[in-house]
Design a protein around this motif. Structure first.
Motif, PDB file in Angstrom:
ATOM      1  N   GLY A 344       0.814  -1.205   0.000  1.00  0.00           N
ATOM      2  CA  GLY A 344       0.000   0.000   0.000  1.00  0.00           C
ATOM      3  C   GLY A 344       0.849   1.256   0.000  1.00  0.00           C
ATOM      4  O   GLY A 344       0.613   2.196  -0.774  1.00  0.00           O
ATOM      5  N   HIS A 345       1.862   1.295   0.855  1.00  0.00           N
ATOM      6  CA  HIS A 345       2.742   2.452   0.913  1.00  0.00           C
ATOM      7  C   HIS A 345       3.499   2.655  -0.403  1.00  0.00           C
ATOM      8  O   HIS A 345       3.685   3.788  -0.860  1.00  0.00           O
ATOM      9  CB  HIS A 345       3.734   2.290   2.058  1.00  0.00           C
ATOM     10  CG  HIS A 345       3.132   2.444   3.429  1.00  0.00           C
ATOM     11  ND1 HIS A 345       2.251   3.441   3.743  1.00  0.00           N
ATOM     12  CD2 HIS A 345       3.313   1.727   4.562  1.00  0.00           C
ATOM     13  CE1 HIS A 345       1.897   3.341   5.021  1.00  0.00           C
ATOM     14  NE2 HIS A 345       2.530   2.303   5.536  1.00  0.00           N
ATOM     15  N   VAL A 346       3.967   1.560  -1.008  1.00  0.00           N
ATOM     16  CA  VAL A 346       4.723   1.667  -2.250  1.00  0.00           C
ATOM     17  C   VAL A 346       3.836   2.219  -3.362  1.00  0.00           C
ATOM     18  O   VAL A 346       4.239   3.112  -4.126  1.00  0.00           O
ATOM     19  CB  VAL A 346       5.314   0.294  -2.624  1.00  0.00           C
ATOM     20  CG1 VAL A 346       5.809   0.274  -4.073  1.00  0.00           C
ATOM     21  CG2 VAL A 346       6.462  -0.063  -1.687  1.00  0.00           C
ATOM     22  N   MET A 347       2.609   1.704  -3.475  1.00  0.00           N
ATOM     23  CA  MET A 347       1.684   2.215  -4.482  1.00  0.00           C
ATOM     24  C   MET A 347       1.364   3.685  -4.229  1.00  0.00           C
ATOM     25  O   MET A 347       1.275   4.499  -5.159  1.00  0.00           O
ATOM     26  CB  MET A 347       0.390   1.400  -4.472  1.00  0.00           C
ATOM     27  CG  MET A 347       0.496   0.072  -5.190  1.00  0.00           C
ATOM     28  SD  MET A 347       0.132   0.247  -6.936  1.00  0.00           S
ATOM     29  CE  MET A 347      -0.508  -1.384  -7.291  1.00  0.00           C
ATOM     30  N   ALA A 348       1.165   4.046  -2.965  1.00  0.00           N
ATOM     31  CA  ALA A 348       0.868   5.433  -2.634  1.00  0.00           C
ATOM     32  C   ALA A 348       2.030   6.345  -2.998  1.00  0.00           C
ATOM     33  O   ALA A 348       1.837   7.461  -3.494  1.00  0.00           O
ATOM     34  CB  ALA A 348       0.539   5.561  -1.148  1.00  0.00           C
ATOM     35  N   ALA A 349       3.253   5.876  -2.771  1.00  0.00           N
ATOM     36  CA  ALA A 349       4.426   6.671  -3.121  1.00  0.00           C
ATOM     37  C   ALA A 349       4.497   6.930  -4.619  1.00  0.00           C
ATOM     38  O   ALA A 349       4.942   7.993  -5.054  1.00  0.00           O
ATOM     39  CB  ALA A 349       5.695   5.969  -2.640  1.00  0.00           C
ATOM     40  N   ALA A 350       4.049   5.953  -5.420  1.00  0.00           N
ATOM     41  CA  ALA A 350       4.018   6.163  -6.869  1.00  0.00           C
ATOM     42  C   ALA A 350       3.067   7.300  -7.220  1.00  0.00           C
ATOM     43  O   ALA A 350       3.373   8.154  -8.060  1.00  0.00           O
ATOM     44  CB  ALA A 350       3.607   4.875  -7.576  1.00  0.00           C
ATOM     45  N   ALA A 351       1.889   7.334  -6.569  1.00  0.00           N
ATOM     46  CA  ALA A 351       0.918   8.391  -6.850  1.00  0.00           C
ATOM     47  C   ALA A 351       1.393   9.752  -6.361  1.00  0.00           C
ATOM     48  O   ALA A 351       1.140  10.782  -6.987  1.00  0.00           O
ATOM     49  CB  ALA A 351      -0.428   8.040  -6.211  1.00  0.00           C
ATOM     50  N   LEU A 352       2.065   9.777  -5.231  1.00  0.00           N
ATOM     51  CA  LEU A 352       2.504  11.040  -4.644  1.00  0.00           C
ATOM     52  C   LEU A 352       3.637  11.698  -5.423  1.00  0.00           C
ATOM     53  O   LEU A 352       3.878  12.893  -5.270  1.00  0.00           O
ATOM     54  CB  LEU A 352       2.959  10.812  -3.200  1.00  0.00           C
ATOM     55  CG  LEU A 352       1.830  10.563  -2.194  1.00  0.00           C
ATOM     56  CD1 LEU A 352       2.396  10.052  -0.886  1.00  0.00           C
ATOM     57  CD2 LEU A 352       1.016  11.822  -1.967  1.00  0.00           C
TER      58      LEU A 352
END
Length: 397
Positions: A344-352
């Motif tokens: 979840g954090h890795v995917m969120a970092a991609a969006a951010l």
């Protein structure tokens, strides 16, 4: 909806031009899951107009099944404009143009249950419930007990402005819907605004029914509560034909979802219209690891906290949807709690680290390498723009 992203910072009154993009939490989750190699379907309604054409084509280009998207000949596709600032800041502005839109006409009559029942996870959002009375009726039907229903994932996504003059009623409705789901995502900040409770343990006290509750804590990371009772812990099976999960990502924590979710694979994605922010990205905290808790109504919870990596943020939008997609991806692959939260954090970092709501996630092998880092290296992880490319160096210092 069609989203119009500002070409520069500032008030909407001062921004002279915008870039068209795709907006909508469920479609964001579907696109991210498809880009990560899962089978995903988006179910929704758009107008029979150019914007509707664009949405169907753009979402389909990610590999998402759009065969169940209905075209409304009388109602337009919704649209919204927003500023570039964080939605939690006082300077953030969002203007919606969706009264009478095709999406607001969704209902149990216009969205056949068969369109959403063929996935093994059905992902829904509280924003759909806020669009209209028929939309609320649809979400109530999809979260109601039903034999053989897919595992229901529900992102609370409390947006006070969507509930008009009765914000308190909106909070009550979202609590009711969340209690009918199997897996719930909620930000600590939105829980505080909707229900007056912001601490994870207090939120679990309000939501004892879901087997799994994920509380996003902004810069502090995220916490998952998993009820350990009866057949738990039982992780779901990976997708048919998928490679076995990396044991380093799956051996820590995680009570799974029980027998009904043991077939989890694919991602039936339901309709919703909006952007979402806040995904637990920011300063790191210590990794709390799994621990026992008595918060669950039907047994003892296993509680796992995972800090987020440091991220050089380009735009704080879309991260909540990306976090949900990463967690669901880990769920579909049978990973443990730490693996699901880290994905979840890795995917969120991609969006951010991109300007819009949607980002192309890292290749699965690259994401797995990051998720499989030891606690020390994970704690030093620092992600910046362009980090998702295979040829980009990732800092762990």
């Amino acid at each position: 909806m069609v989203t119009f992203l500002p070409d520069r910072a500032g008030r909407l009154a001062d921004v002279p031009s915008f870039t068209r993009a795709v907006g909508g939490a469920e479609s964001n989750v579907a696109c991210a899951l498809a880009a990560a190699g899962h089978r995903a379907k988006w179910v929704g309604r758009v107008g029979r107009d150019g914007f509707g054409d664009h949405l169907v084509e753009a979402i389909g280009a990610y590999g998402v099944d759009v065969s169940a998207v209905r075209r409304d000949p009388r109602r337009p596709t919704g649209a919204y404009f927003r500023t570039a600032t964080d939605r939690a800041s006082d300077a953030h502005e969002v203007v919606y143009y969706r009264a009478g839109s095709a999406a607001s006409a969704m209902s149990p009559e216009t969205v056949p249950y068969g369109d959403v029942a063929d996935g093994r996870i059905l992902h829904l959002s509280g924003i759909t419930a806020a669009l209209s009375a028929p939309c609320l009726a649809l979400v109530r039907e999809l979260t109601a007990p039903r034999a053989g229903r897919p595992l229901v994932s529900f992102d609370v996504n409390f947006r006070p402005g969507l509930w008009g003059d009765d914000v308190a009623e909106g909070g009550r409705v979202l609590l009711e819907l969340a209690r009918g789901a199997d897996l719930v995502f909620v930000g600590a900040d939105e829980a505080e605004a909707a229900w007056g409770v912001g601490e994870p343990e207090g939120i679990r006290g309000l939501l004892p029914e879901p087997a799994v509750l994920v509380v996003k804590r902004g810069g502090e990371g995220a916490v998952v509560f998993e009820r350990c009772a009866g057949p738990f812990p039982t992780p779901p099976l990976p997708e048919p034909g998928a490679p076995p999960p990396d044991p380093r990502a799956s051996n820590a924590g995680g009570a799974g979802f029980g027998p009904r979710a043991s077939n989890a694979g694919g991602a039936g994605i339901g309709p919703r219209v909006s952007n979402a922010g806040g995904a637990g990205i920011g300063p790191r905290v210590s990794n709390a690891g799994p621990r026992a808790s008595g918060a669950g109504a039907a047994g003892t919870d296993v509680v796992t906290a995972v800090p987020a990596p440091r991220v050089d943020v380009i735009a704080p939008v879309g991260a909540g949807d990306a976090f949900a997609a990463g967690f669901l991806s880990g769920t579909l692959r049978g990973l443990g709690a730490v693996g699901r939260l880290r994905h979840g954090h890795v995917m969120a970092a991609a969006a951010l680290t991109v300007p819009g709501d949607l980002a192309v996630p890292p290749r699965r092998a690259r994401a797995d390498r990051l998720v499989g880092l030891d606690d020390g290296a994970w704690g030093r992880l620092h992600l910046g723009p362009g980090w998702t490319g295979d040829d980009q160096e990732v800092r762990t210092s």
